[in-house]
Scaffold this motif. Structure first.
Motif, short mmCIF file in Angstrom:
data_model
loop_
_atom_site.label_atom_id
_atom_site.label_comp_id
_atom_site.label_asym_id
_atom_site.label_seq_id
_atom_site.Cartn_x
_atom_site.Cartn_y
_atom_site.Cartn_z
N ILE A 80 0.92 -1.08 -0.04
CA ILE A 80 -0.03 -0.04 0.08
C ILE A 80 0.99 1.31 0.04
CG2 ILE A 80 -2.11 -1.09 0.89
CD1 ILE A 80 -1.30 -0.04 3.79
N THR A 81 2.03 1.19 0.55
CA THR A 81 3.03 2.18 0.08
C THR A 81 4.30 1.37 -0.27
OG1 THR A 81 2.35 3.27 2.26
CG2 THR A 81 4.61 3.91 1.56
N PRO A 82 4.74 1.68 -1.58
CA PRO A 82 5.90 0.96 -2.17
C PRO A 82 7.01 0.92 -1.23
CG PRO A 82 4.62 2.40 -3.69
CD PRO A 82 4.05 2.95 -2.46
N PRO A 83 7.66 -0.18 -1.29
CA PRO A 83 9.03 -0.21 -0.51
C PRO A 83 10.15 0.33 -1.65
CG PRO A 83 8.39 -2.37 -1.19
CD PRO A 83 7.38 -1.52 -1.67
N ASP A 84 11.36 0.64 -0.80
CA ASP A 84 12.78 0.94 -1.78
C ASP A 84 12.96 -0.55 -2.21
OD1 ASP A 84 12.25 3.55 -1.71
OD2 ASP A 84 13.37 3.56 0.39
N VAL A 85 13.60 -0.47 -3.55
CA VAL A 85 14.17 -1.88 -3.89
C VAL A 85 15.63 -1.66 -4.10
CG1 VAL A 85 13.93 -3.62 -5.69
CG2 VAL A 85 11.86 -2.22 -5.19
N GLY A 86 16.25 -2.43 -3.40
CA GLY A 86 18.05 -2.31 -3.61
C GLY A 86 18.61 -3.55 -4.22
N GLY A 94 8.14 0.64 3.10
CA GLY A 94 6.94 0.29 2.66
C GLY A 94 5.80 -0.24 3.51
N SER A 95 4.56 -0.43 3.01
CA SER A 95 3.77 -1.00 4.06
C SER A 95 2.81 -1.96 3.40
CB SER A 95 2.80 0.14 4.89
OG SER A 95 2.31 0.87 3.81
#
Length: 219
Positions: A80-86, A94-95
């Motif tokens: 619902i909140t995009p995470p950072d993708v490393g 994110g959430s």
């Protein structure tokens, strides 16, 4: 004369071809929940020979080029909140909303990806006769929203390999949704129910008169 006859036969064949073309396969179908339950095949279940490793997961997902496996792709899709993708598709921030227990989760590591119909239950219900490739497709199915669900590890482990006769989400308000998604997943993959499961699903469906099930048979 021969050429005229051949041209006539060719034209006739072309005219008939559209009539012989197969109907579109794997079309999605929407049914009232009670009707969907009635369409489930019924069979005895058997756990004989089950091994979780017979369902290869998580594989490289729907997009092998993105560097993420199926688990991570589901998390990215459901956030619902995009995470950072490393690097290596490592997710941070994110959430997510775990609908089983109405819980907001802010750490990807606190989530499990639940197979709506658990692997052991799928095995019992018909997957024991599948090829390894079909079991892998099942275990990584992103072709239907309900097949794989990001939920709290607590709720997923409480569910384990139980069917709706044995376990339902702790939030009663989502029971109709959950049962609909369970039934849709079984129909999608042609999985059977046993008598106890069928009776439970029929009883649950009677309390969900407005619930519908949309499913598309898996390839």
């Amino acid at each position: 004369m021969v050429n005229i006859v051949l041209r006539g036969l060719a034209a006739a064949a072309l005219a008939v071809m559209p009539l012989l073309a197969p109907a579109p396969a794997h079309a999605a179908e929407t049914l009232p929940l009670a009707d969907a339950v009635a369409g489930l095949p019924v069979a005895l279940e058997s756990r004989d020979g089950y091994d979780r490793n017979k369902f290869r997961h998580w594989n490289t997902g729907d997009d092998p080029a993105d560097g993420c496996n199926t688990r991570s792709e589901v998390l990215l899709h459901e956030a619902i909140t995009p995470p950072d993708v490393g690097a290596g598709c490592r997710l941070s921030g994110g959430s997510w909303f775990s609908y089983y227990d109405a819980t907001v989760v802010t750490s990807a590591g606190s989530l499990d990806i639940d197979h709506m119909v658990p692997l052991a239950e799928a095995w019992d219900s018909g997957a024991s006769a599948w090829t390894a490739q079909r079991r892998e497709a099942y275990a990584n199915d992103q072709g239907a929203e309900a097949s794989l669900v990001a939920v709290t590890a607590r709720s997923n482990r409480s569910k384990a390999d139980q069917d709706p006769a044995q376990w339902l989400p702790p939030v009663t308000a989502v029971h109709c949704r959950y049962v609909g998604e369970w039934v849709g997943t079984k129909l999608r993959w042609g999985l059977a129910v046993d008598d106890v499961e069928l009776t439970a699903l029929q009883n649950l469906a009677s309390n969900c008169p407005g619930e519908t099930v949309t499913y598309e048979p898996a390839l």
